[in-house]
Write a protein that holds these residues in place. Sequence first.
Motif, PDB file in Angstrom:
ATOM      1  N   ALA A 478       0.838  -1.199   0.000  1.00  9.44           N
ATOM      2  CA  ALA A 478       0.000   0.000   0.000  1.00  9.44           C
ATOM      3  C   ALA A 478       0.874   1.250   0.000  1.00  9.44           C
ATOM      4  N   GLU A 479       1.940   1.202   0.761  1.00  4.46           N
ATOM      5  CA  GLU A 479       2.863   2.328   0.792  1.00  4.46           C
ATOM      6  C   GLU A 479       3.477   2.561  -0.588  1.00  4.46           C
ATOM      7  N   ALA A 480       3.913   1.494  -1.236  1.00  6.61           N
ATOM      8  CA  ALA A 480       4.514   1.615  -2.571  1.00  6.61           C
ATOM      9  C   ALA A 480       3.497   2.156  -3.573  1.00  6.61           C
ATOM     10  N   TYR A 481       2.266   1.643  -3.479  1.00  2.84           N
ATOM     11  CA  TYR A 481       1.207   2.145  -4.357  1.00  2.84           C
ATOM     12  C   TYR A 481       1.004   3.636  -4.147  1.00  2.84           C
ATOM     13  N   TRP A 482       0.989   4.068  -2.871  1.00  2.00           N
ATOM     14  CA  TRP A 482       0.698   5.476  -2.594  1.00  2.00           C
ATOM     15  C   TRP A 482       1.809   6.389  -3.089  1.00  2.00           C
ATOM     16  N   VAL A 483       3.053   5.964  -2.939  1.00  2.00           N
ATOM     17  CA  VAL A 483       4.166   6.755  -3.457  1.00  2.00           C
ATOM     18  C   VAL A 483       4.027   6.921  -4.971  1.00  2.00           C
ATOM     19  N   ASP A 484       3.687   5.839  -5.655  1.00  2.60           N
ATOM     20  CA  ASP A 484       3.486   5.917  -7.111  1.00  2.60           C
ATOM     21  C   ASP A 484       2.310   6.822  -7.447  1.00  2.60           C
ATOM     22  N   HIS A 485       1.250   6.741  -6.646  1.00  2.00           N
ATOM     23  CA  HIS A 485       0.059   7.565  -6.894  1.00  2.00           C
ATOM     24  C   HIS A 485       0.397   9.049  -6.757  1.00  2.00           C
ATOM     25  N   VAL A 486       1.104   9.417  -5.692  1.00  2.00           N
ATOM     26  CA  VAL A 486       1.470  10.821  -5.492  1.00  2.00           C
ATOM     27  C   VAL A 486       2.322  11.322  -6.651  1.00  2.00           C
ATOM     28  N   ASN A 487       3.296  10.506  -7.067  1.00  2.00           N
ATOM     29  CA  ASN A 487       4.140  10.907  -8.191  1.00  2.00           C
ATOM     30  C   ASN A 487       3.352  11.036  -9.481  1.00  2.00           C
ATOM     31  N   ALA A 488       2.401  10.112  -9.687  1.00  2.00           N
ATOM     32  CA  ALA A 488       1.593  10.158 -10.907  1.00  2.00           C
ATOM     33  C   ALA A 488       0.737  11.413 -10.943  1.00  2.00           C
ATOM     34  N   VAL A 489       0.137  11.770  -9.812  1.00  2.00           N
ATOM     35  CA  VAL A 489      -0.680  12.987  -9.756  1.00  2.00           C
ATOM     36  C   VAL A 489       0.200  14.218  -9.974  1.00  2.00           C
ATOM     37  N   ALA A 490       1.340  14.256  -9.307  1.00  2.00           N
ATOM     38  CA  ALA A 490       2.244  15.395  -9.461  1.00  2.00           C
ATOM     39  C   ALA A 490       2.728  15.534 -10.896  1.00  2.00           C
ATOM     40  N   ASP A 491       2.969  14.396 -11.567  1.00  2.00           N
ATOM     41  CA  ASP A 491       3.471  14.425 -12.944  1.00  2.00           C
ATOM     42  C   ASP A 491       2.432  14.932 -13.940  1.00  2.00           C
ATOM     43  N   LEU A 492       1.166  14.989 -13.519  1.00  2.00           N
ATOM     44  CA  LEU A 492       0.133  15.588 -14.361  1.00  2.00           C
ATOM     45  C   LEU A 492       0.198  17.111 -14.322  1.00  2.00           C
ATOM     46  N   THR A 493       1.001  17.631 -13.402  1.00  2.00           N
ATOM     47  CA  THR A 493       1.117  19.072 -13.215  1.00  2.00           C
ATOM     48  C   THR A 493       2.515  19.541 -13.605  1.00  2.00           C
ATOM     49  N   LEU A 494       2.722  20.844 -13.440  1.00  2.00           N
ATOM     50  CA  LEU A 494       4.042  21.434 -13.691  1.00  2.00           C
ATOM     51  C   LEU A 494       4.862  21.565 -12.416  1.00  2.00           C
ATOM     52  N   TYR A 495       4.336  21.131 -11.290  1.00  2.00           N
ATOM     53  CA  TYR A 495       5.048  21.287 -10.019  1.00  2.00           C
ATOM     54  C   TYR A 495       6.466  20.684 -10.045  1.00  2.00           C
ATOM     55  N   PRO A 496       6.651  19.476 -10.587  1.00  2.00           N
ATOM     56  CA  PRO A 496       8.002  18.888 -10.524  1.00  2.00           C
ATOM     57  C   PRO A 496       9.025  19.544 -11.440  1.00  2.00           C
ATOM     58  N   THR A 497       8.619  20.543 -12.225  1.00  2.00           N
ATOM     59  CA  THR A 497       9.554  21.149 -13.175  1.00  2.00           C
ATOM     60  C   THR A 497      10.519  22.138 -12.520  1.00  2.00           C
ATOM     61  N   CYS A 498      10.278  22.490 -11.258  1.00  2.00           N
ATOM     62  CA  CYS A 498      11.155  23.435 -10.560  1.00  2.00           C
ATOM     63  C   CYS A 498      11.976  22.723  -9.497  1.00  2.00           C
ATOM     64  N   ASN A 499      13.146  23.265  -9.215  1.00  2.00           N
ATOM     65  CA  ASN A 499      13.948  22.778  -8.093  1.00  2.00           C
ATOM     66  C   ASN A 499      13.472  23.472  -6.820  1.00  2.00           C
ATOM     67  N   SER A 500      12.375  22.966  -6.267  1.00  2.00           N
ATOM     68  CA  SER A 500      11.756  23.616  -5.117  1.00  2.00           C
ATOM     69  C   SER A 500      11.913  22.772  -3.870  1.00  2.00           C
ATOM     70  N   TRP A 501      11.539  23.366  -2.713  1.00  2.00           N
ATOM     71  CA  TRP A 501      11.580  22.576  -1.477  1.00  2.00           C
ATOM     72  C   TRP A 501      10.461  21.544  -1.455  1.00  2.00           C
ATOM     73  N   TYR A 502       9.473  21.648  -2.361  1.00  2.00           N
ATOM     74  CA  TYR A 502       8.496  20.560  -2.502  1.00  2.00           C
ATOM     75  C   TYR A 502       9.212  19.249  -2.844  1.00  2.00           C
ATOM     76  N   LEU A 503      10.334  19.385  -3.541  1.00  2.00           N
ATOM     77  CA  LEU A 503      11.138  18.222  -3.941  1.00  2.00           C
ATOM     78  C   LEU A 503      12.318  17.981  -3.012  1.00  2.00           C
ATOM     79  N   GLY A 504      12.511  18.870  -2.046  1.00  2.00           N
ATOM     80  CA  GLY A 504      13.701  18.771  -1.196  1.00  2.00           C
ATOM     81  C   GLY A 504      14.944  19.298  -1.865  1.00  2.00           C
TER      82      GLY A 504
END
Length: 541
Positions: A478-504
């Motif tokens: 379930a944990e592995a599924y959730w990590v993949d789910h969060v990444n999949a949702v984020a990848d639908l957006t532009l959020y991961p395109t920046c080097n932000s503290w959202y990414l550490g």
Amino acid sequence: MSTGDGVSSNGHEPSVHDVVVVGAGFAGMYALYTLRGLGFDAVVVERADDVGGTWYWNRYPGARCDVESMQYSYSFDPELEQEWEWSERYSGQPEILRYANHVADRYDLRRDIHFETTVQRVDWDEDACRWVLQTDRGTYRARFVVMATGCLSTTNVPRFDGAETFAGPTFHTGNWPHEGVDFSGLSVGVIGTGSSAVQAIPVIAAECRELTVFQRTPNYTVPARNQPLDPDEQAHWKQNYRELRAEMFAQRAAMVQRLPDIEDAAKDLGEQEFNERMEERWEVGGFTFYRAFGDVVLDAESNERVAQFVRDKIGEVVDDPEMAAKLTPHNTIACKRPCLDTNYYETFNQPHVHLVDVSATPIERISPAGVVVDGTEYPVDAIVYATGFDAMTGTLLRMNITGRGGVRLADHWDAGPRTYLGLGVAGFPNMFTVSGPGSPSVLSNMIPSIEQHVDWIARCLVDLRERSTTTIEAEPDAEAYWVDHVNAVADLTLYPTCNSWYLGANIPGKTRVFMPLPGFPPYVEICEDVASDNYRGFALA
């Protein structure tokens, strides 16, 4: 650490409870209030000497919430909603801290909060099915641990060569002296241009003799348009709180905007209609600016159009074209924490305010007299580090948490934080995180997010008590599924395109994983569904 006979290392008997909550900010206070009301023996341990969490520590000049006051407040008690009066559209740190103290007083919370108590180790005792928390004040044993440690509670202080040689005082915006700081007549250097710097710089500039800002990455910021809160507006909220709270919970960031969200595409509008809509929202101020279109964080073309509008505004506000160019970002807008300001760009029109670009030539070192960049020393009397936090995971990892088999949380998260629903971690039974990685947390209005998390945890503990269940633990799948789910949702957006503290990305060596989950209402629905389905994805023993 506790000894084998269960005696604390300081010679005292361990303090034994049903639940230990770590942190006395808004999450910890609400957890204590809720769990106490449900008949649990709960205590809070807090390293500060009073309540407030982030609003206890962040006392820097200009510190202010970027969620409007009537919405950045508890919803659990209608009487509390009615009796508290807010003074501004966006409350400043002193007022929010007064509110936190009022809540602690009103519900007599302090009698179960152990202040000036720092957690040093947290270990799962497999034989006893209990957590053992070693603090600098003694040992606690509890069946459950609730980590209400906050998303932005461990400061990030860059390691500059020579920092220890600086002759003047240094400050971090996230750990500001409670007695305040007088910058009158001083030359001040501010390192950083993130959210806290955007708030602090105009206020510091109004007080000091000279201000030099060291900027690595220029930031987008839109006007907050803060002002005294209209009594009629406050009365409207108080008369309609239940309906308005329901509307908040239905919004993707758990906030109601002053202008309605519009779901069309920015790239599709004609020039005149686009500019009119943007101008209206620029003048209204606040996050409603980003709700002008439905695809600002989804479509690169639309995002660029909105970004260019802000860039043009910077050019209009800042008198010196060279200064304006330095202050103008060129990355994706809103992929980092959006900033709201009061006269941030205007501040750089003042002759005693200087900007040093350290993107191409980073800070070389700190000297006894100032900051050295590319061989040039910039003399300052005081340095302010506005360099942010080790967000979302920093505080948890510093507590040396070990779960089943002595596995360290730091090792479990070596490739990035892994949780199920942002609430539980596989291998760490009976440990809950409030607004943890994998939950909407910092992409939402934090207090509704906190209330939703605490309510879910409280319901879970009541269910376990009624079933005489000993442990609950996130399942690895379930944990592995959730990590993949969060990444999949984020990848639908532009959020991961920046080097932000959202990414550490602001912490050297930290694994870059997008930590918060976009979308509050779908998340709440999933949490409710999991609980109703016998806590699907959790192992109950």
